[in-house]
Every structure is written in C-alpha cells, then in structure tokens.
Design a protein around this motif. Structure first.
Motif: not given
Length: 70
Positions: A10-14
C-alpha cells in the motif's frame, strides 16, 4: 480466500496499482484482504503516512467487494 499483504503493497504506489489491476482482472480470487501495519519502527509519522496509504488501497478494494482488515 484471504490475501495477506505487507506494507509495501500500500505504500509503494506502483506496486499498489499493479495489485489493484490484478485484483480487477481476476475477480472472485480473494474474498478478504489483510493489511500489515509498519514493522520495525516506532515513528508515529511513518505509521501515519502508511495508514493514509492503506486507507486509499482499502477504499479501492472495498469498492471491488473485498472485505479488508488489519
């Protein structure tokens, strides 16, 4: 079936967008998603930012009909 996720989902948008795309392409694969909170940190700011990103992913997954939890 339950999908368990790490914070990077959820923290890494990609990575988050790729996961959301896969969940849309393969509906009914999972019924529930478990989010993992940040680990190895006591930083309130890190947890706050992670929770905000988690809320975005959670909303999108709920819109797909998935049950979400931590």
């Amino acid at each position: 079936m339950i999908l368990r996720l790490w914070p990077s989902h959820h923290t890494d948008t990609i990575l988050r967008n790729e996961l959301l795309t896969a969940l849309q392409e393969y509906p009914k694969t999972f019924d529930e998603v478990w989010f993992c909170m940040e680990i190895n940190t006591l930083s309130v700011e890190t947890h706050r930012k992670s929770a905000e990103a988690m809320a975005i992913a959670c909303k999108k997954m709920k819109d797909m009909g998935l049950t979400t939890s931590i």
